[in-house]
Structure formats: C-alpha cells, structure tokens
Design a protein around this motif. Structure first.
Motif, PDB file in Angstrom:
ATOM      1  N   MET A   1       0.800  -1.132  -0.085  1.00  0.00           N
ATOM      2  CA  MET A   1      -0.009  -0.094   0.012  1.00  0.00           C
ATOM      3  C   MET A   1       0.899   1.210   0.196  1.00  0.00           C
ATOM      4  O   MET A   1       1.851   1.277   0.719  1.00  0.00           O
ATOM      5  N   PHE A   2       0.389   2.329  -0.846  1.00  0.00           N
ATOM      6  CA  PHE A   2       1.129   3.588  -0.795  1.00  0.00           C
ATOM      7  C   PHE A   2       0.230   4.620  -0.315  1.00  0.00           C
ATOM      8  O   PHE A   2      -1.164   4.416  -0.424  1.00  0.00           O
ATOM      9  N   THR A   3       0.802   5.693  -0.123  1.00  0.00           N
ATOM     10  CA  THR A   3      -0.254   7.064   0.262  1.00  0.00           C
ATOM     11  C   THR A   3      -0.371   8.065  -0.764  1.00  0.00           C
ATOM     12  O   THR A   3      -1.280   9.025  -0.638  1.00  0.00           O
ATOM     13  N   GLY A   4       0.593   7.880  -1.862  1.00  0.00           N
ATOM     14  CA  GLY A   4       0.332   9.001  -2.867  1.00  0.00           C
ATOM     15  C   GLY A   4       1.137  10.164  -2.410  1.00  0.00           C
ATOM     16  O   GLY A   4       1.126  11.192  -3.244  1.00  0.00           O
ATOM     17  N   ILE A   5       1.811  10.326  -1.426  1.00  0.00           N
ATOM     18  CA  ILE A   5       2.543  11.358  -0.959  1.00  0.00           C
ATOM     19  C   ILE A   5       4.212  10.968  -1.462  1.00  0.00           C
ATOM     20  O   ILE A   5       4.887  10.395  -0.874  1.00  0.00           O
ATOM     21  N   VAL A   6       4.490  11.688  -2.744  1.00  0.00           N
ATOM     22  CA  VAL A   6       5.871  11.111  -3.274  1.00  0.00           C
ATOM     23  C   VAL A   6       7.000  11.638  -2.313  1.00  0.00           C
ATOM     24  O   VAL A   6       7.055  12.895  -1.761  1.00  0.00           O
ATOM     25  N   GLN A   7       7.961  10.890  -2.176  1.00  0.00           N
ATOM     26  CA  GLN A   7       8.931  11.091  -0.886  1.00  0.00           C
ATOM     27  C   GLN A   7      10.370  11.492  -1.591  1.00  0.00           C
ATOM     28  O   GLN A   7      11.366  11.823  -1.007  1.00  0.00           O
ATOM     29  N   GLY A   8      10.313  11.696  -2.907  1.00  0.00           N
ATOM     30  CA  GLY A   8      11.683  12.066  -3.769  1.00  0.00           C
ATOM     31  C   GLY A   8      11.685  11.604  -5.082  1.00  0.00           C
ATOM     32  O   GLY A   8      10.623  10.957  -5.603  1.00  0.00           O
ATOM     33  N   VAL A   9      12.595  12.105  -5.859  1.00  0.00           N
ATOM     34  CA  VAL A   9      12.848  11.776  -7.127  1.00  0.00           C
ATOM     35  C   VAL A   9      13.881  10.952  -7.282  1.00  0.00           C
ATOM     36  O   VAL A   9      15.147  11.217  -6.835  1.00  0.00           O
ATOM     37  N   ALA A  10      13.919   9.852  -8.089  1.00  0.00           N
ATOM     38  CA  ALA A  10      14.971   8.979  -8.247  1.00  0.00           C
ATOM     39  C   ALA A  10      15.464   8.898  -9.708  1.00  0.00           C
ATOM     40  O   ALA A  10      14.687   9.531 -10.677  1.00  0.00           O
ATOM     41  N   GLU A  11      16.611   8.541 -10.071  1.00  0.00           N
ATOM     42  CA  GLU A  11      17.151   8.614 -11.492  1.00  0.00           C
ATOM     43  C   GLU A  11      17.561   7.157 -11.998  1.00  0.00           C
ATOM     44  O   GLU A  11      18.121   6.527 -11.084  1.00  0.00           O
ATOM     45  N   VAL A  12      17.208   6.944 -13.455  1.00  0.00           N
ATOM     46  CA  VAL A  12      17.501   5.620 -13.762  1.00  0.00           C
ATOM     47  C   VAL A  12      19.122   5.650 -14.107  1.00  0.00           C
ATOM     48  O   VAL A  12      19.429   6.750 -15.029  1.00  0.00           O
ATOM     49  N   VAL A  13      19.966   4.927 -13.633  1.00  0.00           N
ATOM     50  CA  VAL A  13      21.259   4.822 -14.025  1.00  0.00           C
ATOM     51  C   VAL A  13      21.812   3.906 -14.668  1.00  0.00           C
ATOM     52  O   VAL A  13      22.723   3.777 -15.221  1.00  0.00           O
ATOM     53  N   GLN A  14      20.989   2.529 -14.904  1.00  0.00           N
ATOM     54  CA  GLN A  14      21.303   1.572 -15.618  1.00  0.00           C
ATOM     55  C   GLN A  14      19.788   0.652 -16.271  1.00  0.00           C
ATOM     56  O   GLN A  14      18.869   0.931 -15.455  1.00  0.00           O
ATOM     57  N   LEU A  15      20.105   0.437 -17.413  1.00  0.00           N
ATOM     58  CA  LEU A  15      18.969  -0.450 -18.120  1.00  0.00           C
ATOM     59  C   LEU A  15      19.679  -1.674 -18.807  1.00  0.00           C
ATOM     60  O   LEU A  15      20.628  -1.532 -19.163  1.00  0.00           O
ATOM     61  N   HIS A  16      18.738  -2.772 -18.371  1.00  0.00           N
ATOM     62  CA  HIS A  16      19.157  -4.046 -19.035  1.00  0.00           C
ATOM     63  C   HIS A  16      18.074  -4.779 -19.713  1.00  0.00           C
ATOM     64  O   HIS A  16      17.053  -5.376 -18.982  1.00  0.00           O
ATOM     65  N   ASP A  17      17.791  -5.002 -20.921  1.00  0.00           N
ATOM     66  CA  ASP A  17      16.676  -5.593 -21.567  1.00  0.00           C
ATOM     67  C   ASP A  17      17.080  -7.079 -21.921  1.00  0.00           C
ATOM     68  O   ASP A  17      18.146  -7.240 -22.288  1.00  0.00           O
ATOM     69  N   ARG A  18      16.135  -7.966 -21.490  1.00  0.00           N
ATOM     70  CA  ARG A  18      16.015  -9.149 -21.939  1.00  0.00           C
ATOM     71  C   ARG A  18      14.867  -9.697 -22.262  1.00  0.00           C
ATOM     72  O   ARG A  18      13.721  -8.794 -22.363  1.00  0.00           O
ATOM     73  N   PRO A  19      14.594 -10.901 -23.234  1.00  0.00           N
ATOM     74  CA  PRO A  19      13.296 -11.026 -23.673  1.00  0.00           C
ATOM     75  C   PRO A  19      12.229 -11.003 -22.776  1.00  0.00           C
ATOM     76  O   PRO A  19      12.189 -11.920 -21.618  1.00  0.00           O
ATOM     77  N   GLY A  20      11.262 -10.323 -22.742  1.00  0.00           N
ATOM     78  CA  GLY A  20      10.032 -10.275 -22.022  1.00  0.00           C
ATOM     79  C   GLY A  20      10.414  -9.437 -20.567  1.00  0.00           C
ATOM     80  O   GLY A  20       9.500  -9.720 -19.548  1.00  0.00           O
ATOM     81  N   LEU A  21      11.433  -8.998 -20.398  1.00  0.00           N
ATOM     82  CA  LEU A  21      11.880  -8.430 -18.863  1.00  0.00           C
ATOM     83  C   LEU A  21      12.785  -7.185 -19.170  1.00  0.00           C
ATOM     84  O   LEU A  21      14.000  -7.474 -19.937  1.00  0.00           O
ATOM     85  N   ARG A  22      12.779  -6.219 -18.340  1.00  0.00           N
ATOM     86  CA  ARG A  22      13.787  -5.198 -18.244  1.00  0.00           C
ATOM     87  C   ARG A  22      14.050  -4.887 -17.005  1.00  0.00           C
ATOM     88  O   ARG A  22      13.209  -4.835 -15.942  1.00  0.00           O
ATOM     89  N   SER A  23      15.404  -4.813 -16.653  1.00  0.00           N
ATOM     90  CA  SER A  23      15.917  -4.546 -15.141  1.00  0.00           C
ATOM     91  C   SER A  23      16.508  -3.081 -15.230  1.00  0.00           C
ATOM     92  O   SER A  23      16.966  -2.705 -16.220  1.00  0.00           O
ATOM     93  N   ILE A  24      16.152  -2.448 -14.297  1.00  0.00           N
ATOM     94  CA  ILE A  24      16.476  -1.090 -14.178  1.00  0.00           C
ATOM     95  C   ILE A  24      17.085  -0.911 -12.613  1.00  0.00           C
ATOM     96  O   ILE A  24      16.664  -1.501 -11.898  1.00  0.00           O
ATOM     97  N   GLU A  25      18.154  -0.042 -12.619  1.00  0.00           N
ATOM     98  CA  GLU A  25      18.636   0.351 -11.525  1.00  0.00           C
ATOM     99  C   GLU A  25      18.595   1.925 -11.000  1.00  0.00           C
ATOM    100  O   GLU A  25      18.821   2.699 -11.979  1.00  0.00           O
ATOM    101  N   LEU A  26      17.778   2.296 -10.089  1.00  0.00           N
ATOM    102  CA  LEU A  26      17.524   3.478  -9.579  1.00  0.00           C
ATOM    103  C   LEU A  26      18.520   4.076  -8.590  1.00  0.00           C
ATOM    104  O   LEU A  26      19.047   3.468  -7.747  1.00  0.00           O
TER     105      LEU A  26
END
Length: 235
Positions: free
Chosen positions: A1-26
């Motif tokens: 559950m979340f409350t809808g009160i954003v606690q900050g902003v993250a940045e994508v630093v890495q992306l890795h795509d595989r068939p049917g799946l994406r991994s991201i690092e924030l």
C-alpha cells in the motif's frame, strides 16, 4: 500500500533488456533507501516495483515484466530518466493523500501546462475507458502522486489539477511538457461505486439500455454504460 505522498525523485542509472523483461537500477535521493530490503516495494512513477538487488548504498534494482512495460510509461525509460518514488507505507502510517495500490489503470496525455501566479496547472486527457471515474474534487493518482481534481471537462475527456510549489519541488511534474505520457491510478472507492451503478443499470434496464443511451446522446446527455477498462498493472 502507498499513500500518494511522493518522497523524492530517483534517477535511472542502468537499464538491461532481456526477452520479456527489463531490469532497471535507480539512484535514490539521500536517506530514501534506509533499511530498504530485497523484496520491498517501491512505487516508481506510480508503479509498484519489487527490489531485486541492492548493488550499492543509495541504489536498488528492479525487474519489470513486458506487460507492465507496455501498459505504463516505464517502457519509455532511458538512462537519466527521473521518476517519483515512494516507499510502501508501514502499518499505521498517516495517509496524507489517499490509499494507492501501485497498479496503474491507464496512461493519460498531458495536453497543456498553465502557470498562473504561484500555481502550476496540468490539463490531462484520459482514455475513454476511464473517464467515468473522474469527478471534480475527487482523487486521482498521477505518476504516483495523490492529487485532487480541480475540474472535469467531460465533453473533451479532460481534467485539470493544480499543483502548489511544494508538489513541484518534490516531484518530476515541473519537467513535464505538453505531450508527456502519465500513469494514472483511479481512486478505488470511486471505481467501485461507478461500476456498481453501471452493473445495476445493466441489470435493471437490460435490452432497453442501448436505446436509452441513443436517446440521451441525441439530446446531448450521457448515461453510464460500456465495458470496464483494461487490466491494471503493477507489482
């Protein structure tokens, strides 16, 4: 559950795509990841994601299924993309916005941005499948932020939200321009109420409902009806 009160902003630093799946690092803002464990949930632009790795302090990795990529804005992420983030609410936490599941209902389009003094107004077009759930003074979650709808233009399929400076400071909304895609999660009690009324009308009116809808349309009126929206997505 979340409350809808954003606690900050993250940045994508890495992306890795595989068939049917994406991994991201924030990369998270300072202090956001304190005691963040593998298996924990983080709302990222409103999508509930599960932590799969902690490669370094201040960072976490997440796996995103193809369905989530196709039904949300996460499929368009690139290195450097910024996202609103919120940790899952602890038991007994204050709900400063409204209760969110992190399951996105649809992707909407930002039509325009107005900036009257000390305000920031977003005008947003919603897919037809979810327009019946939006009401002036009602809640909606946009990219994970709980916001109050200022007004609804039913004929145009649009609504507006007004953002205060603090909301702009804590979120990515100040970066958004006309044409931007936005994740929307409908407020659940509103959805349940509208769907219940719709089913009851279908049950009571049956074969008469299409004729009544046609009659109303000829007079510029609208009656609820139609199939429910597409499947939601999230962690």
């Amino acid at each position: 559950m979340f409350t809808g009160i954003v606690q900050g902003v993250a940045e994508v630093v890495q992306l890795h795509d595989r068939p049917g799946l994406r991994s991201i690092e924030l990369q998270f803002p300072p202090g956001f990841d304190q005691d963040l464990a593998i298996g924990a949930s983080v709302a990222s632009d409103g999508v509930c994601l599960t932590v799969t790795e902690r490669p370094a302090p201040g960072r976490a990795r997440f796996d995103i299924m193809q369905q989530t990529l196709s039904l949300t804005t996460l499929g368009a992420l690139t290195v450097g993309s910024r996202l609103n983030v919120e940790r899952a609410a602890a038991e007994g936490a204050e709900v400063g916005g409204h209760v969110l599941s992190g399951h996105v209902d649809c992707v909407a389009t930002l039509l325009s941005v107005r900036q009257p003094e000390h305000n920031h107004v977003l005008r947003i077009r919603v897919p037809e499948s979810h327009r019946d759930y939006l009401f002036a003074r009602g809640y909606v979650a946009i990219n994970g932020a709980s916001l109050t709808i200022a007004e609804v233009d039913a004929a145009a399929g649009c609504f507006e939200v007004w953002l205060i400076p603090e909301t702009l400071r804590m979120t990515t909304f100040g970066d958004k321009a006309a044409g931007a895609a936005l994740n929307l999660e409908i407020e659940r009690s509103t959805q349940v109420l509208v769907d219940t009324v719709r089913r009851e009308l279908d049950r009571r009116l049956g074969a008469w409902l299409p004729a009544l809808q046609s009659w109303a349309a000829e007079r510029g009126l609208a009656l609820p009806g139609g199939a429910p929206g597409p499947d939601r997505t999230g962690g």
